[in-house]
Write a protein that holds these residues in place. Structure first.
Motif, PDB file in Angstrom:
ATOM      1  N   TRP A  34     -10.188  51.179 -35.372  1.00  0.00           N
ATOM      2  CA  TRP A  34     -10.391  51.365 -33.930  1.00  0.00           C
ATOM      3  C   TRP A  34     -11.433  52.449 -33.724  1.00  0.00           C
ATOM      4  O   TRP A  34     -11.342  53.532 -34.321  1.00  0.00           O
ATOM      5  CB  TRP A  34      -9.107  51.780 -33.217  1.00  0.00           C
ATOM      6  N   TYR A  35     -12.407  52.133 -32.880  1.00  0.00           N
ATOM      7  CA  TYR A  35     -13.432  53.078 -32.461  1.00  0.00           C
ATOM      8  C   TYR A  35     -13.391  53.191 -30.944  1.00  0.00           C
ATOM      9  O   TYR A  35     -13.065  52.234 -30.242  1.00  0.00           O
ATOM     10  CB  TYR A  35     -14.832  52.585 -32.852  1.00  0.00           C
ATOM     11  N   LYS A  36     -13.817  54.355 -30.458  1.00  0.00           N
ATOM     12  CA  LYS A  36     -13.975  54.580 -29.027  1.00  0.00           C
ATOM     13  C   LYS A  36     -15.451  54.862 -28.772  1.00  0.00           C
ATOM     14  O   LYS A  36     -16.072  55.640 -29.513  1.00  0.00           O
ATOM     15  CB  LYS A  36     -13.135  55.794 -28.602  1.00  0.00           C
ATOM     16  N   GLN A  37     -16.014  54.217 -27.743  1.00  0.00           N
ATOM     17  CA  GLN A  37     -17.425  54.444 -27.432  1.00  0.00           C
ATOM     18  C   GLN A  37     -17.608  54.733 -25.951  1.00  0.00           C
ATOM     19  O   GLN A  37     -17.316  53.883 -25.108  1.00  0.00           O
ATOM     20  CB  GLN A  37     -18.290  53.242 -27.841  1.00  0.00           C
ATOM     21  N   LYS A  38     -18.093  55.921 -25.657  1.00  0.00           N
ATOM     22  CA  LYS A  38     -18.462  56.271 -24.298  1.00  0.00           C
ATOM     23  C   LYS A  38     -19.891  55.803 -24.052  1.00  0.00           C
ATOM     24  O   LYS A  38     -20.684  55.618 -24.987  1.00  0.00           O
ATOM     25  CB  LYS A  38     -18.367  57.786 -24.102  1.00  0.00           C
ATOM     26  N   ALA A  39     -20.227  55.661 -22.768  1.00  0.00           N
ATOM     27  CA  ALA A  39     -21.553  55.161 -22.401  1.00  0.00           C
ATOM     28  C   ALA A  39     -22.656  56.032 -23.000  1.00  0.00           C
ATOM     29  O   ALA A  39     -22.584  57.268 -22.943  1.00  0.00           O
ATOM     30  CB  ALA A  39     -21.685  55.107 -20.888  1.00  0.00           C
ATOM     31  N   LYS A  40     -23.645  55.386 -23.599  1.00  0.00           N
ATOM     32  CA  LYS A  40     -24.830  56.036 -24.163  1.00  0.00           C
ATOM     33  C   LYS A  40     -24.508  56.961 -25.326  1.00  0.00           C
ATOM     34  O   LYS A  40     -25.268  57.874 -25.641  1.00  0.00           O
ATOM     35  CB  LYS A  40     -25.599  56.801 -23.074  1.00  0.00           C
ATOM     36  N   LYS A  41     -23.357  56.743 -25.959  1.00  0.00           N
ATOM     37  CA  LYS A  41     -22.948  57.543 -27.112  1.00  0.00           C
ATOM     38  C   LYS A  41     -22.658  56.626 -28.292  1.00  0.00           C
ATOM     39  O   LYS A  41     -22.425  55.437 -28.107  1.00  0.00           O
ATOM     40  CB  LYS A  41     -21.678  58.344 -26.782  1.00  0.00           C
ATOM     41  N   PRO A  42     -22.652  57.179 -29.508  1.00  0.00           N
ATOM     42  CA  PRO A  42     -22.283  56.336 -30.657  1.00  0.00           C
ATOM     43  C   PRO A  42     -20.781  56.101 -30.700  1.00  0.00           C
ATOM     44  O   PRO A  42     -20.007  56.847 -30.086  1.00  0.00           O
ATOM     45  CB  PRO A  42     -22.732  57.188 -31.850  1.00  0.00           C
ATOM     46  N   PRO A  43     -20.362  55.092 -31.444  1.00  0.00           N
ATOM     47  CA  PRO A  43     -18.917  54.874 -31.626  1.00  0.00           C
ATOM     48  C   PRO A  43     -18.291  56.066 -32.357  1.00  0.00           C
ATOM     49  O   PRO A  43     -18.889  56.631 -33.268  1.00  0.00           O
ATOM     50  CB  PRO A  43     -18.854  53.609 -32.490  1.00  0.00           C
ATOM     51  N   GLU A  44     -17.056  56.422 -31.939  1.00  0.00           N
ATOM     52  CA  GLU A  44     -16.300  57.489 -32.592  1.00  0.00           C
ATOM     53  C   GLU A  44     -15.082  56.879 -33.267  1.00  0.00           C
ATOM     54  O   GLU A  44     -14.292  56.178 -32.615  1.00  0.00           O
ATOM     55  CB  GLU A  44     -15.790  58.507 -31.557  1.00  0.00           C
ATOM     56  N   LEU A  45     -14.909  57.178 -34.525  1.00  0.00           N
ATOM     57  CA  LEU A  45     -13.773  56.627 -35.269  1.00  0.00           C
ATOM     58  C   LEU A  45     -12.462  57.219 -34.773  1.00  0.00           C
ATOM     59  O   LEU A  45     -12.339  58.436 -34.589  1.00  0.00           O
ATOM     60  CB  LEU A  45     -13.944  56.916 -36.764  1.00  0.00           C
ATOM     61  N   MET A  46     -11.468  56.334 -34.562  1.00  0.00           N
ATOM     62  CA  MET A  46     -10.131  56.793 -34.160  1.00  0.00           C
ATOM     63  C   MET A  46      -9.149  56.617 -35.321  1.00  0.00           C
ATOM     64  O   MET A  46      -8.488  57.557 -35.735  1.00  0.00           O
ATOM     65  CB  MET A  46      -9.644  56.001 -32.947  1.00  0.00           C
ATOM     66  N   PHE A  47      -9.038  55.383 -35.800  1.00  0.00           N
ATOM     67  CA  PHE A  47      -8.043  55.060 -36.825  1.00  0.00           C
ATOM     68  C   PHE A  47      -8.638  54.078 -37.835  1.00  0.00           C
ATOM     69  O   PHE A  47      -9.461  53.241 -37.491  1.00  0.00           O
ATOM     70  CB  PHE A  47      -6.812  54.378 -36.205  1.00  0.00           C
ATOM     71  N   VAL A  48      -8.142  54.183 -39.080  1.00  0.00           N
ATOM     72  CA  VAL A  48      -8.476  53.215 -40.117  1.00  0.00           C
ATOM     73  C   VAL A  48      -7.183  52.746 -40.777  1.00  0.00           C
ATOM     74  O   VAL A  48      -6.335  53.573 -41.135  1.00  0.00           O
ATOM     75  CB  VAL A  48      -9.388  53.820 -41.213  1.00  0.00           C
ATOM     76  N   TYR A  49      -7.056  51.430 -40.918  1.00  0.00           N
ATOM     77  CA  TYR A  49      -5.963  50.844 -41.682  1.00  0.00           C
ATOM     78  C   TYR A  49      -6.548  50.181 -42.920  1.00  0.00           C
ATOM     79  O   TYR A  49      -7.508  49.421 -42.841  1.00  0.00           O
ATOM     80  CB  TYR A  49      -5.221  49.783 -40.851  1.00  0.00           C
ATOM     81  N   SER A  50      -5.948  50.499 -44.078  1.00  0.00           N
ATOM     82  CA  SER A  50      -6.315  49.824 -45.317  1.00  0.00           C
ATOM     83  C   SER A  50      -5.066  49.156 -45.869  1.00  0.00           C
ATOM     84  O   SER A  50      -4.043  49.834 -46.020  1.00  0.00           O
ATOM     85  CB  SER A  50      -6.847  50.823 -46.352  1.00  0.00           C
ATOM     86  N   TYR A  51      -5.156  47.884 -46.148  1.00  0.00           N
ATOM     87  CA  TYR A  51      -3.981  47.122 -46.622  1.00  0.00           C
ATOM     88  C   TYR A  51      -2.785  47.376 -45.700  1.00  0.00           C
ATOM     89  O   TYR A  51      -1.669  47.647 -46.163  1.00  0.00           O
ATOM     90  CB  TYR A  51      -3.646  47.481 -48.065  1.00  0.00           C
ATOM     91  N   GLU A  52      -3.038  47.331 -44.412  1.00  0.00           N
ATOM     92  CA  GLU A  52      -2.021  47.446 -43.363  1.00  0.00           C
ATOM     93  C   GLU A  52      -1.344  48.808 -43.296  1.00  0.00           C
ATOM     94  O   GLU A  52      -0.331  48.957 -42.592  1.00  0.00           O
ATOM     95  CB  GLU A  52      -0.956  46.350 -43.520  1.00  0.00           C
TER      96      GLU A  52
END
Lengths: 111, 112
Positions: A34-52
């Motif tokens: 999951w990434y969050k992206q505000k207008a005119k900004k790059p995506p910011e990483l929120m969460f990573v799942y590996s093998y669930e």
């Protein structure tokens, strides 16, 4: 199927609502994000799942709660959000340590 | 942690000209450098990537160069077309796609 599918495309919610964002991929990727992206900004990483399993949580407030029911699905549960949480929420998947494929995103507005 | 700087923030070129976007990174352990294109209202899409064991990679009109010593990498687009107009993000990572650090983006406008 070579896409990451996100629903809904748009969501408007009040600060007391509970809602969920959904993400699905059938490419056999074992990492989902999951990434969050505000207008005119790059995506910011929120969460990573590996093998669930949750492998990275970038100090995200507890009002965002991720869930990975199986290797193809990723949810983001939202509760008591603030107006500043309004943004484009992007789901992504990848073969482990390889290229990232983004979904089209959910445009979230918190009133 | 990694810090990625990207320049310029906006770039306008005439159709047919070349465009170059530059990124620098701070962590010498970074070894994966992708570039994403994001059209207005659309998802970011991977257009090219390079690993640290390679100095240059080309795919038709798009090329990426990497200078590990100087810790910078660049995106080159030749024979630009109006459909190249978009925001371009560079990124860097030690662990592939798992933990990408993005640059701040470059808005490229190709003038017909």
């Amino acid at each position: 199927d070579t896409e990451v599918t996100q629903t809904p495309k748009h969501l408007v919610m009040g600060m007391t609502n509970k809602k969920s964002l959904k993400c699905e991929q059938h490419m056999g990727h074992r990492a989902m994000y999951w990434y969050k992206q505000k207008a005119k900004k790059p995506p910011e990483l929120m969460f990573v799942y590996s093998y669930e399993k949750l492998s990275i949580n970038e100090s995200v407030p507890s009002r965002f709660s991720p869930e990975c029911p199986n290797s193809s699905l990723l949810n983001l549960h939202l509760h008591a959000l603030q107006p500043e949480d309004s943004a484009l929420y992007l789901c992504a998947s990848s073969p482990l340590n390889e290229k990232l494929f983004f979904g089209s995103g959910t445009q979230l507005s918190v009133l | 942690g990694e810090n990625v700087e990207q320049h310029p923030s906006t770039l306008s070129v005439q159709e047919g000209d070349s465009a170059v976007i530059k990124c620098t990174y701070s962590d010498s352990a970074s070894n994966y450098f992708p570039w994403y294109k994001q059209e207005l209202g659309k998802r970011p899409q991977l257009i090219i990537d390079i690993r640290s064991n390679v100095g240059e990679k080309k795919d038709q009109r798009i090329a990426v160069t990497l200078n590990k010593t100087a810790k910078h990498f660049s995106l080159h687009i030749t024979e630009t077309q109006p459909e190249d107009s978009a925001v371009y993000f560079c990124a860097a990572s030690q662990t592939g796609a798992n933990n990408l650090f993005f640059g701040t983006g470059t808005r490229l406008t190709v003038i017909p």
